[in-house]
Design a protein around this motif. Structure first.
Motif, mmCIF file in Angstrom:
data_model
loop_
_atom_site.group_PDB
_atom_site.id
_atom_site.type_symbol
_atom_site.label_atom_id
_atom_site.label_comp_id
_atom_site.label_asym_id
_atom_site.label_seq_id
_atom_site.Cartn_x
_atom_site.Cartn_y
_atom_site.Cartn_z
ATOM 1 N N ALA A 52 64.389 26.834 32.696
ATOM 2 C CA ALA A 52 65.338 26.566 33.789
ATOM 3 C C ALA A 52 66.392 27.674 33.836
ATOM 4 N N GLY A 53 66.901 28.058 32.676
ATOM 5 C CA GLY A 53 67.916 29.116 32.614
ATOM 6 C C GLY A 53 67.384 30.428 33.181
ATOM 7 N N ALA A 54 66.170 30.800 32.762
ATOM 8 C CA ALA A 54 65.581 32.053 33.242
ATOM 9 C C ALA A 54 65.334 31.982 34.751
ATOM 10 N N ALA A 55 64.939 30.799 35.254
ATOM 11 C CA ALA A 55 64.685 30.644 36.695
ATOM 12 C C ALA A 55 65.987 30.809 37.490
ATOM 13 N N ILE A 56 67.066 30.192 36.989
ATOM 14 C CA ILE A 56 68.375 30.308 37.659
ATOM 15 C C ILE A 56 68.858 31.759 37.603
ATOM 16 N N PHE A 57 68.685 32.375 36.433
ATOM 17 C CA PHE A 57 69.066 33.781 36.270
ATOM 18 C C PHE A 57 68.335 34.661 37.287
ATOM 19 N N SER A 116 60.977 35.352 24.697
ATOM 20 C CA SER A 116 61.514 36.352 25.620
ATOM 21 C C SER A 116 60.497 36.747 26.676
ATOM 22 N N LEU A 117 59.210 36.758 26.302
ATOM 23 C CA LEU A 117 58.166 37.085 27.272
ATOM 24 C C LEU A 117 58.141 36.018 28.374
ATOM 25 N N VAL A 118 58.238 34.743 27.958
ATOM 26 C CA VAL A 118 58.268 33.645 28.939
ATOM 27 C C VAL A 118 59.490 33.802 29.847
ATOM 28 N N ALA A 119 60.669 34.039 29.252
ATOM 29 C CA ALA A 119 61.899 34.190 30.042
ATOM 30 C C ALA A 119 61.752 35.342 31.041
ATOM 31 N N THR A 120 61.201 36.482 30.581
ATOM 32 C CA THR A 120 61.056 37.660 31.441
ATOM 33 C C THR A 120 60.126 37.374 32.617
ATOM 34 N N ILE A 121 58.982 36.734 32.331
ATOM 35 C CA ILE A 121 58.038 36.409 33.411
ATOM 36 C C ILE A 121 58.689 35.461 34.417
ATOM 37 N N VAL A 122 59.429 34.461 33.894
ATOM 38 C CA VAL A 122 60.068 33.482 34.795
ATOM 39 C C VAL A 122 61.134 34.155 35.655
ATOM 40 N N PHE A 123 62.015 34.970 35.052
ATOM 41 C CA PHE A 123 63.080 35.511 35.914
ATOM 42 C C PHE A 123 62.601 36.595 36.872
ATOM 43 N N ILE A 124 61.563 37.334 36.506
ATOM 44 C CA ILE A 124 61.024 38.301 37.472
ATOM 45 C C ILE A 124 60.372 37.531 38.629
ATOM 46 N N SER A 125 59.678 36.423 38.301
ATOM 47 C CA SER A 125 59.016 35.630 39.352
ATOM 48 C C SER A 125 60.019 35.007 40.313
ATOM 49 N N THR A 126 61.063 34.347 39.784
ATOM 50 C CA THR A 126 62.026 33.729 40.708
ATOM 51 C C THR A 126 62.806 34.800 41.456
ATOM 52 N N GLY A 127 63.078 35.944 40.808
ATOM 53 C CA GLY A 127 63.748 37.053 41.501
ATOM 54 C C GLY A 127 62.917 37.517 42.682
ATOM 55 N N MET A 128 61.591 37.668 42.470
ATOM 56 C CA MET A 128 60.703 38.084 43.553
ATOM 57 C C MET A 128 60.652 37.039 44.660
ATOM 58 N N TYR A 138 73.372 31.911 30.163
ATOM 59 C CA TYR A 138 73.929 31.025 29.129
ATOM 60 C C TYR A 138 72.849 30.052 28.642
ATOM 61 N N LEU A 139 72.152 29.417 29.607
ATOM 62 C CA LEU A 139 71.116 28.433 29.251
ATOM 63 C C LEU A 139 69.929 29.082 28.544
ATOM 64 N N ALA A 140 69.529 30.264 29.023
ATOM 65 C CA ALA A 140 68.344 30.921 28.467
ATOM 66 C C ALA A 140 68.676 31.786 27.254
ATOM 67 N N ASN A 141 69.955 31.811 26.853
ATOM 68 C CA ASN A 141 70.396 32.649 25.724
ATOM 69 C C ASN A 141 70.045 34.115 25.902
ATOM 70 N N GLY A 142 70.196 34.627 27.119
ATOM 71 C CA GLY A 142 69.935 36.050 27.279
ATOM 72 C C GLY A 142 69.704 36.437 28.720
ATOM 73 N N CYS A 143 69.951 37.719 28.996
ATOM 74 C CA CYS A 143 69.707 38.226 30.350
ATOM 75 C C CYS A 143 68.632 39.300 30.268
ATOM 76 N N THR A 144 68.675 40.278 31.173
ATOM 77 C CA THR A 144 67.646 41.314 31.214
ATOM 78 C C THR A 144 67.593 42.090 29.887
ATOM 79 N N SER A 145 68.776 42.513 29.401
ATOM 80 C CA SER A 145 68.805 43.315 28.170
ATOM 81 C C SER A 145 68.362 42.500 26.955
ATOM 82 N N GLY A 146 68.819 41.258 26.859
ATOM 83 C CA GLY A 146 68.500 40.431 25.698
ATOM 84 C C GLY A 146 67.034 40.042 25.630
ATOM 85 N N HIS A 147 66.478 39.611 26.765
ATOM 86 C CA HIS A 147 65.076 39.159 26.770
ATOM 87 C C HIS A 147 64.093 40.281 27.107
#
Lengths: 136, 139
Positions: free
Chosen positions: A87-92, B117-129, B96-105
């Protein structure tokens, strides 16, 4: 070397890398995220350069008992893949796509274009609010 | 989809910039045992840790110096003010929730082959797109 000098130098090198790769330009980041439009692959090269270089240093760091400046090695990092992480990564990612900017480039570019301070104001406010909520 | 064609110089600068980012993150770990995750360092700076504040001050110094020396154009493609503030709020809450941003993950986490971190990276690139596909670019 005193720790404080090392931190300053690392920050300067990090910021230099963000400018050299133009990751401080929101158009670059949005270009990378714009898969259905005009896709800009430059961020792939930046991320590859950053991850490979970092991995090399992390490998060197793992072979040592303690960091060069002394002190403790890194405590084990969390490994759990849970709803909070996803959820955090999605919001980010939603915020990242909305403005094409994330924390490091925003801080780095703030002296060149103060518009980034609006983003940083929101970022700092969210951090403070989340910490308060968490402490309850 | 069309792909923006980059010159060899674009590729070289993009890759070299990444190497510098990795060098900074690498030095932080090798010399101080610290992860160069900006949202984590930002939280330490909020708690008044001097070394974290100094690291963050280095970011605009390095970026300003390189932009000046190389004569690079100042980035102008910033979103409307409301969008910048909303993006900041989302990025702050999310990291805050994911314990990291682009640099951290996506940099430090991937460099130590962390599945999390791989999961976080895939998720945030996907929602960003997804967000860029829906709302369009920043201008």
């Amino acid at each position: 070397m005193p720790r404080i000098v090392l931190f300053l130098l690392s920050g300067i090198i990090f910021g230099a890398g963000l400018a050299l790769s133009q990751m401080i330009d929101p158009a670059r980041v949005v270009g990378f995220l714009d898969l259905g439009g005009r896709w800009n692959p430059a961020l792939v090269a930046t991320m590859a350069g950053a991850v490979c270089t970092t991995a090399l240093f992390y490998w060197l760091a793992r072979r040592r008992a303690a960091p060069l400046l002394g002190g403790d090695c890194l405590a084990p990092m969390p490994t759990r893949i849970d709803t909070k992480l996803v959820a955090g990564a999605a919001i980010f990612g939603a915020g990242w796509g909305l403005a094409g900017i994330c924390p490091a480039p925003a801080i780095a570019v703030s002296v060149l274009n103060p518009a980034a301070l609006l983003f940083l104001g929101g970022f700092a406010a969210a951090m403070v609010i989340m910490r308060r909520l968490n402490r309850r | 989809m069309t792909v923006v064609s980059l010159t060899p110089l674009d590729w070289l600068l993009s890759f070299s910039g990444g190497i510098l980012i990795g060098l900074a993150a690498g030095i932080m770990m090798l010399a101080a045992g610290q992860v160069a995750g900006i949202s984590g360092i930002f939280q330490k700076a909020l708690s008044g840790r001097g070394e974290a504040v100094v690291f963050l001050l280095g970011l605009p110094l390095g970026a300003g110096a390189v932009s000046g020396i190389m004569g690079m154009a100042t980035p102008e493609a910033f979103a409307a003010p409301w969008r910048l503030v909303l993006a900041g709020l989302l990025v702050g809450a999310g990291s805050y929730l994911a314990n990291g941003c682009t640099s951290g993950h996506a940099v430090c986490g991937l460099a130590r082959f962390s599945k999390r971190s791989l999961v976080a990276t895939i998720v945030f690139i996907s929602t960003g797109m997804a967000v860029v596909a829906v709302v369009g670019g920043v201008s």
